[in-house]
Design a protein around this motif. Structure first.
Motif, PDB file in Angstrom:
ATOM      1  N   ILE A  11       0.824  -1.218   0.000  1.00 32.06           N
ATOM      2  CA  ILE A  11       0.000   0.000   0.000  1.00 32.06           C
ATOM      3  C   ILE A  11       0.858   1.267   0.000  1.00 32.06           C
ATOM      4  CG2 ILE A  11      -1.919  -1.153   1.167  1.00 32.06           C
ATOM      5  CD1 ILE A  11      -1.065   0.259   3.759  1.00 32.06           C
ATOM      6  N   ARG A  12       2.166   1.102   0.257  1.00 29.93           N
ATOM      7  CA  ARG A  12       3.086   2.229   0.233  1.00 29.93           C
ATOM      8  C   ARG A  12       4.329   1.860  -0.593  1.00 29.93           C
ATOM      9  NH1 ARG A  12       3.051   6.289   3.971  1.00 29.93           N
ATOM     10  NH2 ARG A  12       4.698   7.074   2.592  1.00 29.93           N
ATOM     11  N   PRO A  13       4.157   1.694  -1.903  1.00 25.58           N
ATOM     12  CA  PRO A  13       5.305   1.310  -2.739  1.00 25.58           C
ATOM     13  C   PRO A  13       6.396   2.367  -2.800  1.00 25.58           C
ATOM     14  CG  PRO A  13       3.404   1.896  -4.089  1.00 25.58           C
ATOM     15  CD  PRO A  13       2.915   1.832  -2.674  1.00 25.58           C
ATOM     16  N   ASP A  14       6.098   3.570  -2.311  1.00 27.08           N
ATOM     17  CA  ASP A  14       7.109   4.632  -2.308  1.00 27.08           C
ATOM     18  C   ASP A  14       8.110   4.477  -1.167  1.00 27.08           C
ATOM     19  OD1 ASP A  14       4.764   5.169  -0.657  1.00 27.08           O
ATOM     20  OD2 ASP A  14       5.713   7.089  -0.158  1.00 27.08           O
ATOM     21  N   VAL A  15       7.842   3.541  -0.247  1.00 29.23           N
ATOM     22  CA  VAL A  15       8.716   3.339   0.906  1.00 29.23           C
ATOM     23  C   VAL A  15       9.383   1.968   0.797  1.00 29.23           C
ATOM     24  CG1 VAL A  15       8.881   3.200   3.417  1.00 29.23           C
ATOM     25  CG2 VAL A  15       7.246   4.777   2.369  1.00 29.23           C
ATOM     26  N   HIS A  16      10.702   1.948   0.870  1.00 30.22           N
ATOM     27  CA  HIS A  16      11.458   0.697   0.814  1.00 30.22           C
ATOM     28  C   HIS A  16      11.870   0.299   2.232  1.00 30.22           C
ATOM     29  CE1 HIS A  16      14.273  -2.388  -0.342  1.00 30.22           C
ATOM     30  NE2 HIS A  16      15.268  -1.758   0.258  1.00 30.22           N
ATOM     31  N   VAL A  17      11.513  -0.908   2.626  1.00 34.60           N
ATOM     32  CA  VAL A  17      11.849  -1.419   3.954  1.00 34.60           C
ATOM     33  C   VAL A  17      12.960  -2.449   3.804  1.00 34.60           C
ATOM     34  CG1 VAL A  17      11.011  -2.590   6.018  1.00 34.60           C
ATOM     35  CG2 VAL A  17       9.486  -1.071   4.743  1.00 34.60           C
ATOM     36  N   GLU A  18      14.089  -2.168   4.433  1.00 33.26           N
ATOM     37  CA  GLU A  18      15.231  -3.080   4.382  1.00 33.26           C
ATOM     38  C   GLU A  18      15.586  -3.508   5.806  1.00 33.26           C
ATOM     39  OE1 GLU A  18      20.015  -3.044   3.266  1.00 33.26           O
ATOM     40  OE2 GLU A  18      18.698  -1.458   2.533  1.00 33.26           O
ATOM     41  N   PHE A  19      15.698  -4.819   6.017  1.00 30.69           N
ATOM     42  CA  PHE A  19      15.990  -5.335   7.346  1.00 30.69           C
ATOM     43  C   PHE A  19      17.479  -5.536   7.548  1.00 30.69           C
ATOM     44  CE2 PHE A  19      11.570  -6.792   6.782  1.00 30.69           C
ATOM     45  CZ  PHE A  19      11.016  -6.263   7.939  1.00 30.69           C
ATOM     46  N   LEU A  20      17.970  -5.096   8.687  1.00 27.11           N
ATOM     47  CA  LEU A  20      19.353  -5.335   9.089  1.00 27.11           C
ATOM     48  C   LEU A  20      19.419  -6.641   9.876  1.00 27.11           C
ATOM     49  CD1 LEU A  20      20.212  -1.719  10.284  1.00 27.11           C
ATOM     50  CD2 LEU A  20      20.799  -2.775   8.089  1.00 27.11           C
ATOM     51  N   PRO A  21      20.599  -7.228  10.046  1.00 30.43           N
ATOM     52  CA  PRO A  21      20.703  -8.457  10.849  1.00 30.43           C
ATOM     53  C   PRO A  21      20.139  -8.242  12.254  1.00 30.43           C
ATOM     54  CG  PRO A  21      22.737  -8.073   9.636  1.00 30.43           C
ATOM     55  CD  PRO A  21      21.899  -6.844   9.452  1.00 30.43           C
ATOM     56  N   ALA A  22      19.397  -9.222  12.727  1.00 28.46           N
ATOM     57  CA  ALA A  22      18.749  -9.095  14.034  1.00 28.46           C
ATOM     58  C   ALA A  22      19.760  -9.183  15.161  1.00 28.46           C
ATOM     59  CB  ALA A  22      17.706 -10.193  14.201  1.00 28.46           C
ATOM     60  N   ALA A  23      19.460  -8.503  16.257  1.00 31.45           N
ATOM     61  CA  ALA A  23      20.256  -8.632  17.476  1.00 31.45           C
ATOM     62  C   ALA A  23      19.862  -9.909  18.196  1.00 31.45           C
ATOM     63  CB  ALA A  23      20.026  -7.418  18.370  1.00 31.45           C
ATOM     64  N   THR A  24      20.679 -10.329  19.141  1.00 38.32           N
ATOM     65  CA  THR A  24      20.365 -11.559  19.869  1.00 38.32           C
ATOM     66  C   THR A  24      19.316 -11.343  20.959  1.00 38.32           C
ATOM     67  OG1 THR A  24      22.224 -11.156  21.362  1.00 38.32           O
ATOM     68  CG2 THR A  24      22.634 -12.556  19.454  1.00 38.32           C
ATOM     69  N   ASP A  25      19.267 -10.141  21.530  1.00 35.84           N
ATOM     70  CA  ASP A  25      18.276  -9.838  22.562  1.00 35.84           C
ATOM     71  C   ASP A  25      18.187  -8.322  22.716  1.00 35.84           C
ATOM     72  OD1 ASP A  25      20.462  -9.038  24.219  1.00 35.84           O
ATOM     73  OD2 ASP A  25      20.682 -11.097  24.936  1.00 35.84           O
ATOM     74  N   TYR A  26      17.374  -7.861  23.660  1.00 35.29           N
ATOM     75  CA  TYR A  26      17.139  -6.419  23.822  1.00 35.29           C
ATOM     76  C   TYR A  26      18.401  -5.661  24.200  1.00 35.29           C
ATOM     77  CZ  TYR A  26      12.180  -7.782  23.970  1.00 35.29           C
ATOM     78  OH  TYR A  26      10.944  -8.287  23.671  1.00 35.29           O
ATOM     79  N   ILE A  27      19.189  -6.239  25.106  1.00 35.17           N
ATOM     80  CA  ILE A  27      20.396  -5.551  25.543  1.00 35.17           C
ATOM     81  C   ILE A  27      21.416  -5.479  24.415  1.00 35.17           C
ATOM     82  CG2 ILE A  27      22.275  -5.535  27.204  1.00 35.17           C
ATOM     83  CD1 ILE A  27      19.471  -4.828  28.313  1.00 35.17           C
ATOM     84  N   ASP A  28      21.538  -6.559  23.659  1.00 34.09           N
ATOM     85  CA  ASP A  28      22.441  -6.559  22.510  1.00 34.09           C
ATOM     86  C   ASP A  28      22.040  -5.473  21.517  1.00 34.09           C
ATOM     87  OD1 ASP A  28      24.492  -7.508  20.726  1.00 34.09           O
ATOM     88  OD2 ASP A  28      22.938  -8.550  19.593  1.00 34.09           O
ATOM     89  N   LEU A  29      20.743  -5.326  21.270  1.00 35.47           N
ATOM     90  CA  LEU A  29      20.281  -4.291  20.347  1.00 35.47           C
ATOM     91  C   LEU A  29      20.593  -2.897  20.890  1.00 35.47           C
ATOM     92  CD1 LEU A  29      18.816  -3.394  17.799  1.00 35.47           C
ATOM     93  CD2 LEU A  29      16.660  -3.593  19.036  1.00 35.47           C
ATOM     94  N   ALA A  30      20.365  -2.692  22.179  1.00 39.60           N
ATOM     95  CA  ALA A  30      20.661  -1.381  22.771  1.00 39.60           C
ATOM     96  C   ALA A  30      22.148  -1.052  22.632  1.00 39.60           C
ATOM     97  CB  ALA A  30      20.258  -1.375  24.241  1.00 39.60           C
TER      98      ALA A  30
END
Length: 377
Positions: A11-30
């Motif tokens: 519904i929003r082809p003007d926006v490209h969503v690209e995923f980065l590698p996931a973190a292992t947990d919340y603290i790792d992401l922070a």
């Protein structure tokens, strides 16, 4: 997330969503966000732990949502209640959109409960009763464990839940550590009780595998594991999931992840905001609940036949968790430079108690003093 992103870009082809590698947990992401801020490599959006919101907001690494909410013409109709948004608030202002909400819960293998002389229709109403049932299940032998409580790998979520469901708090209104109270001591006594009744210290993943394999009678874990454990157990035994015992003035901390915005440029921020609303809106929330079993952060989906009404009618375990939403309170965030270290310090003290190396009475005072010292550094 890919399913949600595909529907968003349809519904929003003007926006490209690209995923980065996931973190292992919340603290790792922070920690990744802290490093990315130094290297000027911040993503536009993250889906991270609600226990890290204060730390990131303090460092101005996430965008406040108040101006974006004010720009919406009919915000009240979108399904985001003030109580839900408060889970990701800082100083009373929202900084994230709760998405995958979880609470600490108790899973019972009802076959083992019955074999140990328990009543599946009258499960324990207090932690003392839980520990008594744990001992009876432990006594069945044949490599059966009575209980495992995931206290070590959950960023202190179990400890907070044990305290706040009693009516206690992690920090007092004057800013000082408050878990040195009778509620904090009692939480450690229950953890000690688990150890005394035979709890084996293992990883969270090992406990999930053991419970699904039918060798753990009682599992204390996040409500987000309901679908996973039901699938992995393969219907070999009935499972019942209940909320923590709670005092009349007790609250239930809401954990899980939320959508946080980091984009600075106006066009990217607008696109990120639209994506955040879609992720946490009816479509995104419905996909998430069906696939992962978390509680939704949007009130519109729960009783709407277009979304999750029939799902909750067919899944009483998840419905029981949804009924806890009005009781939710914020998952406490530690602020300051040592916010992540504080989590580790509390965790390590708890391990000393669970493994019977230290008594709750001597541990609680040391835990408080260690945390206070880290907050002053």
């Amino acid at each position: 997330m890919k399913d949600i992103a595909d529907k968003f870009t349809a519904i929003r082809p003007d926006v490209h969503v690209e995923f980065l590698p996931a973190a292992t947990d919340y603290i790792d992401l922070a920690q990744k966000m802290l490093r990315a801020a130094i290297a000027s490599g911040m993503p536009d959006v993250t889906i991270g732990g609600m226990n890290t919101v204060d730390m990131l907001a303090e460092r101005k690494l996430i965008m406040p949502l108040k101006p974006l909410i004010a720009s919406e013409k009919d915000w009240e109709s979108l399904g985001y209640s003030p109580s839900i948004l408060s889970l990701g608030s800082v100083g009373g202002e929202p900084y994230c959109m709760p998405f995958t909400i979880a609470i600490k819960s108790i899973y019972y293998n009802l076959d083992l409960v019955k074999r140990a002389g328990g009543d599946p229709d009258n499960l324990p109403k207090s932690w003392d009763e839980v520990i008594a049932l744990q001992r009876r299940i432990q006594g069945l032998g044949n490599s059966v464990s009575g209980l495992y409580a995931d206290y070590y790998f959950d960023n202190n979520f179990t400890f907070q839940s044990l305290i706040q469901t009693q009516g206690g708090a992690m920090v007092a209104s004057n800013g000082h550590v408050a878990f040195g109270s009778k509620e904090g001591l009692q939480a450690l006594k229950w953890l000690r009780g688990f150890g005394e009744a035979g709890m084996i210290d293992m990883t969270a993943q090992q406990s999930y595998q053991a419970f699904a394999g039918g060798t753990i009678g009682i599992l204390v874990a996040s409500s987000s594991n309901i679908i996973r454990l039901q699938k992995e157990s393969g219907g070999r035994f009935p499972i019942k999931v209940v909320a923590f015992p709670r005092a009349s003035n007790g609250k239930v901390p809401g954990g899980g992840a939320s959508v946080m915005l980091h984009a600075q440029e106006s066009d990217k921020l607008k696109a990120a905001w639209d994506f955040a609303k879609f992720v946490t809106g009816p479509v995104g929330s419905t996909i998430m609940v069906h696939q992962d079993g978390y509680l939704p952060g949007n009130n519109l989906v729960i009783n709407d036949p277009r979304y999750l009404k029939s799902f909750y009618e067919q899944n009483p375990a998840q419905r029981a968790m949804v009924e806890q939403l009005p009781l939710l309170t914020k998952w406490h965030n530690w602020s300051g430079e040592n916010s992540l270290k504080i989590i580790d310090v509390i965790r390590d003290h708890m391990q000393q108690v669970v493994t019977l190396k230290k008594a709750p009475e001597e541990t609680i005072a040391k835990m408080v003093s260690d945390v206070e010292a880290l907050r002053k550094l």
